[in-house]
Scaffold this active site. Structure first.
Site, PDB file in Angstrom:
ATOM      1  N   SER A   1      -2.071  22.324 -37.265  1.00  0.00           N
ATOM      2  CA  SER A   1      -1.738  21.601 -38.512  1.00  0.00           C
ATOM      3  C   SER A   1      -2.706  21.070 -39.053  1.00  0.00           C
ATOM      4  CB  SER A   1      -0.342  20.809 -38.414  1.00  0.00           C
ATOM      5  OG  SER A   1       0.268  20.619 -39.341  1.00  0.00           O
TER       6      SER A   1
ATOM      7  N   ASP B   1       7.206  29.248 -40.003  1.00  0.00           N
ATOM      8  CA  ASP B   1       6.567  28.212 -40.364  1.00  0.00           C
ATOM      9  C   ASP B   1       5.897  28.166 -41.804  1.00  0.00           C
ATOM     10  OD1 ASP B   1       4.509  26.068 -40.493  1.00  0.00           O
ATOM     11  OD2 ASP B   1       3.523  26.640 -38.682  1.00  0.00           O
TER      12      ASP B   1
ATOM     13  N   HIS C   1       7.041  25.437 -36.331  1.00  0.00           N
ATOM     14  CA  HIS C   1       5.693  24.697 -36.436  1.00  0.00           C
ATOM     15  C   HIS C   1       5.805  23.355 -35.328  1.00  0.00           C
ATOM     16  CE1 HIS C   1       2.239  22.896 -38.614  1.00  0.00           C
ATOM     17  NE2 HIS C   1       2.845  21.602 -38.249  1.00  0.00           N
TER      18      HIS C   1
END
Length: 315
Positions: free
Chosen positions: A157, A253, A283
């Protein structure tokens, strides 16, 4: 494919719990405390040779790092790991399971970085800390049993963003050679650029567009930062000469499309790139939710294999 039953269970469990306020209603300190109090360290963790907490000199003071060393005799390859959390939340404990798993499977020293967080420390503070750790690792490799010529970096991320940014900076600023960048669901573009995954998975799949919008009010200093490829790597005009890349994405995601686009751009620039989508997952599948998803070990194995292939590590 349909949402994986394990991912659905995580979403259902979150929905059944008392929900915190939306990010736009909170400040960063409250968000961090909520994360800290809801994060549970797994009772059983993969075994490694040793785990050491220490600090690394940084541009604004000492940077906490956690060093995982495998069993056996060094020097080992090294893998710098950068946690997620929108540059705003997250900590060393967040990916304890995954760091240990990769350390053991790859036979590599893993250096997990507790970089400065926004909004107290806005761009480029986090990026500067990560680049400083890379330089420190290269210069001090022998002291922790690392081969300075076998370095890799990765993150999930916002951590994937920082891994991509560090790779760009190392190329542009004649920094240490990086053999591999591992980008797990990386943030490489802005939420408002019209990608389909932001439309299709904007809410209800663990990471929402509202959350990403909020993170983008915390990290950049102003709108001019959004043109900088050291904040958003898809802005880079030239991606050639970067380390080989492994890009891992979850199907459900909001960040999926930009990660895939970055992988294609790397490949088009001549960078050896592997792109793997984890169908049905959400995610956080690699680190934050690793102990709840049976596909997570497959992701860890892919990363370990990539480190061995790029750095010549022995199992």
């Amino acid at each position: 494919m349909p949402l994986h039953p394990e991912a659905q269970l995580i979403i259902d469990r979150a929905g059944a719990a008392e929900q915190p306020a939306q990010p736009v209603e909170l400040d960063a300190a409250t968000m961090r405390e909520q994360f800290r109090t809801t994060w549970i360290m797994p009772e059983t963790l993969p075994a490694v040779g040793s785990v050491t907490d220490t600090t690394v000199p940084g541009p604004a003071g000492d940077i906490p790092v956690r060093i995982y060393t495998p069993e056996g005799e060094g020097p080992f390859p090294a893998f710098i790991w950068l946690h997620g959390g929108g540059w705003t939340i997250g900590c060393l404990d967040e990916n304890e399971y995954s760091c240990r798993a990769v350390c053991a499977a790859a036979g590599a020293v893993v250096v997990s970085v507790d970089y400065r967080l926004a909004p107290e420390h806005r761009y480029p503070a986090a990026a500067d800390d990560c680049y400083a750790v890379l330089g420190w690792l290269h210069e001090n490799a022998a002291t922790i049993g690392v081969d300075p010529e076998r370095l890799a970096i990765g993150g999930e991320s916002a951590g994937g963003n920082l891994a991509a940014v560090t790779s760009l900076r190392a190329r542009d600023q004649a920094g240490p050679r990086i053999s591999l960048q591992v980008l797990v669901s990386p943030v490489v573009a802005h939420p408002d650029e019209g990608r389909a995954s932001y439309r299709d998975y904007s809410e209800g799949y663990f990471l929402s567009k509202d959350s990403m919008d909020w993170f983008f009010t915390q990290y950049p200093r102003d709108e001019t930062d959004l043109a900088d490829p050291y904040l958003l790597p898809l802005r880079a005009r030239d991606l050639s000469g970067l380390p080989r890349a492994l890009v891992l994405e979850a199907e459900y995601d909001v960040l999926r499309d930009e990660g895939e686009e970055y992988a294609r751009a790397l490949a088009a620039a001549g960078v050896e790139t592997s792109l793997v989508q984890f169908d049905g997952l959400i995610h956080g599948f690699f680190g934050l939710l690793a102990t709840d998803l049976t596909d997570a070990p497959r992701a860890h194995a892919l990363v370990a294999d990539a480190i061995r292939a790029a750095c010549g590590a022995e199992r």
